[in-house]
Design an enzyme around this catalytic site. Structure first.
Site, PDB file in Angstrom:
ATOM      1  N   HIS A   1       0.845  -1.202   0.000  1.00 53.77           N
ATOM      2  CA  HIS A   1       0.000   0.000   0.000  1.00 53.77           C
ATOM      3  C   HIS A   1       0.879   1.251   0.000  1.00 53.77           C
ATOM      4  O   HIS A   1       0.551   2.251  -0.632  1.00 53.77           O
ATOM      5  CB  HIS A   1      -0.894   0.019   1.239  1.00 53.77           C
ATOM      6  CG  HIS A   1      -1.807  -1.174   1.376  1.00 53.77           C
ATOM      7  ND1 HIS A   1      -1.618  -2.144   2.328  1.00 53.77           N
ATOM      8  CD2 HIS A   1      -2.906  -1.541   0.684  1.00 53.77           C
ATOM      9  CE1 HIS A   1      -2.573  -3.057   2.230  1.00 53.77           C
ATOM     10  NE2 HIS A   1      -3.368  -2.714   1.229  1.00 53.77           N
TER      11      HIS A   1
ATOM     12  N   ASP B   1      -3.284  -7.426  -7.609  1.00 59.05           N
ATOM     13  CA  ASP B   1      -4.656  -7.841  -7.884  1.00 59.05           C
ATOM     14  C   ASP B   1      -4.939  -7.529  -9.354  1.00 59.05           C
ATOM     15  O   ASP B   1      -5.667  -6.585  -9.684  1.00 59.05           O
ATOM     16  CB  ASP B   1      -5.619  -7.092  -6.956  1.00 59.05           C
ATOM     17  CG  ASP B   1      -5.324  -7.405  -5.496  1.00 59.05           C
ATOM     18  OD1 ASP B   1      -5.877  -8.373  -4.976  1.00 59.05           O
ATOM     19  OD2 ASP B   1      -4.492  -6.693  -4.881  1.00 59.05           O
TER      20      ASP B   1
ATOM     21  N   VAL C   1       4.727  -5.274  -4.720  1.00 62.22           N
ATOM     22  CA  VAL C   1       5.846  -5.224  -3.761  1.00 62.22           C
ATOM     23  C   VAL C   1       5.940  -6.591  -3.087  1.00 62.22           C
ATOM     24  O   VAL C   1       4.924  -7.163  -2.667  1.00 62.22           O
ATOM     25  CB  VAL C   1       5.619  -4.114  -2.710  1.00 62.22           C
ATOM     26  CG1 VAL C   1       6.742  -4.111  -1.680  1.00 62.22           C
ATOM     27  CG2 VAL C   1       5.505  -2.763  -3.393  1.00 62.22           C
TER      28      VAL C   1
END
Ligand code: AMP
Length: 285
Positions: free
Chosen positions: A39, A152, A178
């Site tokens: 994130h 995703d 990541v």
């Protein structure tokens, strides 16, 4: 500086309007919280690409196909807000379920075709829930750009298609996956893994990267590569493969022979935790 946390839709709109009034461009990073460096990389990209960064933290009930997964999803907004501040986000939007769904939801977004395979085949209603909440977030925040992870890949393809097919005025920016130093893709669900499951889960990225190398070396037969991959997973008794598929990156349809770049995507259960990962495989020449 610490990021302000707002809960209500009206309050969020007001804060964004103030920033826009100053001439700032708005970046949105939609998340379900339990934030990690994956994130963080989205937030970094948003800071690089826009002036005012909103991170939404919302565990969206309508995208969960299993009640236990929804109930077990890790939630700790104070820690997430600290993470966003440290990473330089401007605003954290943390609505309650009743802020996002104040009355019975009757309108949904359905992206056809792209949702038939991979996660779409195993999680009924999942992408309808994702597309719907993301459109709601777009309408609430009105971002210039929104940032999504390639981790995703099917979700990213679905959102890109929704934006194109519905003429939405937002630019979708993909961000590379990541990984842990050993290759495991970062995921909020990784924290549920036992030491043994964590070790075994490494097979997912290892197998995917082995396929990537084979495709780069000229392998084209996806059935043969899939069978090899399944054999490798079978050596790890704590893993259960839900799917391991080769699809074209835009329509997410199965590919038999690799003659153009393909997305190889896997969903694998490690004990009671479902992990997904994928890589883009590019044939030579
Ligand atoms: P989530 O909170 O899991 O719904 O994810 C929110 C966003 O972060 C999505 O766009 C994900 O694709 C992205 N994301 C999750 N994990 C990673 C990762 N390891 N690397 C890059 N992006 C990620």
């Amino acid at each position: 500086m610490s990021a302000r946390v707002v809960h209500g839709v009206a309050e969020l709109r007001e804060a964004v309007a103030v920033a826009r009034g100053r001439g700032a461009t708005i970046g949105l990073v939609p998340t379900m919280g339990a934030l990690h460096a994956g994130h963080g990389s989205l937030i970094d990209a948003a800071r690089g690409g826009t002036d005012f960064v909103v991170v939404s933290v919302f565990v969206n009930p309508i995208q969960f196909d299993r009640k236990d997964d929804y109930e077990r999803y890790p939630q700790d907004v104070a820690t997430d807000a600290g993470f966003c501040s440290a990473r330089g986000a401007d605003l954290v939007f943390h609505p309650a379920v009743t802020d996002m769904y104040p009355h019975a939801q009757r309108a949904y977004v359905e992206v056809e075709g792209l949702t038939e395979h991979l996660c779409g085949a195993f999680r009924p209603g999942h992408f309808r829930g994702v597309a719907t909440v993301v459109l709601k977030l777009f309408n609430i925040v009105e971002p210039d750009r929104a940032y999504f992870g390639e981790k995703d890949a099917q979700q990213l393809a679905v959102i890109e298609r929704m934006v194109r097919d519905l003429n939405l005025r937002v630019e979708i920016v993909p961000v590379a996956t990541v990984r842990e130093p050993d290759g495991l893709a970062l995921s909020s669900r990784n924290r549920r893994l036992s030491a043994e499951e964590r070790r075994a889960a490494l097979a997912i990225s290892r197998v995917l990267f082995a396929v990537k190398e084979r495709v780069a070396a000229g392998a084209v037969d996806t059935a043969e590569m899939k069978s090899e991959a399944l054999k490798a997973f079978a050596r790890e008794p704590v893993l259960r493969v839900e799917y391991f598929e080769f699809v074209d990156p835009a329509e997410m349809q199965p590919v038999e022979r690799v003659t153009a770049p393909v997305r190889v995507a896997a969903a694998v259960w490690a004990g009671s935790t479902r992990l997904i990962d994928n890589v883009l495989c590019v044939p030579p020449g």
